[in-house]
Design a protein around this motif. Sequence first.
Motif, short mmCIF file in Angstrom:
data_model
loop_
_atom_site.label_atom_id
_atom_site.label_comp_id
_atom_site.label_asym_id
_atom_site.label_seq_id
_atom_site.Cartn_x
_atom_site.Cartn_y
_atom_site.Cartn_z
N ASP A 1 -7.34 -5.52 0.54
CA ASP A 1 -6.43 -5.48 1.68
C ASP A 1 -6.78 -4.23 2.50
O ASP A 1 -6.53 -3.10 2.06
N ILE A 2 -7.37 -4.44 3.67
CA ILE A 2 -7.83 -3.31 4.49
C ILE A 2 -6.68 -2.39 4.88
O ILE A 2 -6.80 -1.16 4.86
N ALA A 3 -5.53 -2.97 5.24
CA ALA A 3 -4.38 -2.15 5.65
C ALA A 3 -3.95 -1.21 4.54
O ALA A 3 -3.61 -0.05 4.78
N ALA A 4 -3.98 -1.71 3.30
CA ALA A 4 -3.58 -0.87 2.17
C ALA A 4 -4.64 0.18 1.88
O ALA A 4 -4.33 1.35 1.64
N ALA A 5 -5.91 -0.23 1.91
CA ALA A 5 -7.00 0.69 1.57
C ALA A 5 -7.11 1.85 2.53
O ALA A 5 -7.49 2.96 2.15
N THR A 6 -6.78 1.62 3.80
CA THR A 6 -6.92 2.67 4.83
C THR A 6 -5.57 3.18 5.31
O THR A 6 -5.48 3.83 6.35
N SER A 7 -4.51 2.90 4.57
CA SER A 7 -3.15 3.23 5.04
C SER A 7 -2.94 4.72 5.27
O SER A 7 -2.16 5.12 6.15
N TRP A 8 -3.60 5.58 4.50
CA TRP A 8 -3.41 7.04 4.64
C TRP A 8 -3.75 7.51 6.04
O TRP A 8 -3.12 8.41 6.58
N LYS A 9 -4.77 6.88 6.66
CA LYS A 9 -5.19 7.27 8.01
C LYS A 9 -4.07 7.04 9.02
O LYS A 9 -3.96 7.75 10.03
N GLY B 1 -0.82 7.26 8.33
CA GLY B 1 0.40 7.94 7.93
C GLY B 1 1.26 7.18 6.94
O GLY B 1 2.47 7.40 6.87
N MET B 2 0.64 6.30 6.15
CA MET B 2 1.40 5.49 5.21
C MET B 2 0.80 5.56 3.81
O MET B 2 -0.38 5.86 3.63
N PHE B 3 1.65 5.28 2.82
CA PHE B 3 1.21 4.95 1.47
C PHE B 3 1.45 3.45 1.30
O PHE B 3 2.60 2.99 1.43
N ILE B 4 0.41 2.68 1.05
CA ILE B 4 0.58 1.26 0.73
C ILE B 4 -0.16 1.00 -0.57
O ILE B 4 -1.39 1.07 -0.63
N PHE B 5 0.61 0.75 -1.62
CA PHE B 5 0.05 0.47 -2.94
C PHE B 5 0.38 -0.98 -3.30
O PHE B 5 1.53 -1.40 -3.20
N LYS B 6 -0.63 -1.72 -3.72
CA LYS B 6 -0.42 -3.12 -4.11
C LYS B 6 -1.00 -3.35 -5.49
O LYS B 6 -2.22 -3.37 -5.66
#
Length: 470
Positions: free
Chosen positions: A388-396, A398-403
Amino acid sequence: MGIKAPEHWNEKEELIKLKAGEETAFGKLYAHFSEKIYGQLLHLLKDQNLVDKLIQDLFLTVWDSRGKLSLKIAFVIQLNTMAENLVFDYFRKFVAEEETELLIAHFGTLSEKELRLLIRKALVDELPPKFIDVRLKKHIAELYPLLSTVIKSADQKIKLIPFYKQRSFAYLAIACLALMVTGFMSMFYREFRASKFDDPITGSASYGIVPGSNKAALVLPDGQELSLSEVKSGLRITESGITYNDGTQLPVSVDGMDLTLKTPNGGQYMLTLADGTKVWLNAASSLKFPGVFSAEKVRKVQLSGEAYFEVATNAAAPFMVKSTRQELKVLGTHFQVSSYPEDAAVSSTLVTGSVLVDHPGIGNKETILKPGEQLILTETMAQLKNVDIAAATSWKNGMFIFKSEPLSSIMEKISRWYDVPVVYEGVNPDQPLLSLEASRFDELSKLLSLLELSGAVHFKLEATRILVLK
């Protein structure tokens, strides 16, 4: 009826015309700059009606002081200075003396300089992706006719009500008060990390542990380290020198020599290289790069840690990223590399375009990535998988997305960003697999409380560490 953004733009020409009193130039400047500063104020104050009035005051200030505008200073810098002064003055006029005394008693300080730094940072921070949508753009454009009516009034009988006399001004003061409280909590906590504070959201102790922010140092060829501004969002490298993203010049010459940008735990920074390539550097990372690429057949940089790249296209000079166990070669694309020295695995994730990854001695020795694919390399194995690209790059963003991510991986990221060690007591770090979506700028206690909702893990936040418990 709104106003359209100018198709052809020459800032200096329009400023000259504005100084001469031409309204068409004023309209072009409004169209060119209003969206970004409106977005920054809205992101800060969270009240659209309030920002409408502030933007009107701001651009009327531009018109009224047009004769004093400088042709030697970028207009955006002058505009931000005016906006900073307006927000600061309005806050000072409204906040009651007893409220000010309470803040001084709680935080130990309340200087004009520190408040201005907080406002200034909000005016230069990058906005979240798609923050300014089509509806908001239309709304901003439709504010212009009222401004036009005011400046056309020869005797100035038509006037906007001064912002600080309007009822909604109270909300600005409250918003600024919240901004100052949050900012001073951050500053105060960094000075007194061992002190215990109750988090206003969760009620649990935060011990002065705050989220990361823009922090980095530039290492010069002679080894000297230049600490970079925390109120700026990034650096830009050009043949003529190095500036912050807002145009402020640094007293450093590139001279075609190698430089290194490095971030500490709890830091991040953005960098635009001499070829136009953009790099976002995550916490505890470093990027070594040449001041100029002009004499290079290959544009080569070296990474330790984690970074997101948007590579400027140049078919004659491939872009290469060297990190532990691998080299990535691209012509122009968006991708992310995570290569922390302490991690058992290195990962490369492709967002757009194509990337060739050389990994000598591991697996088939090279892999071509497609968008949405991630290559994971250990000392003995190469694994390719879809992510999941959104999760993998979420830090850029301003988010934490863990799946369904292992607890150990989640806590490593939290540890780096909040600059606090993690200790496990009676817990297998590789279990359980957890999912979460939250802001990287939330208080740590709130983030841990959200993770506890899984029922699979519990945390104890102490002055100098996070305890992970069953």
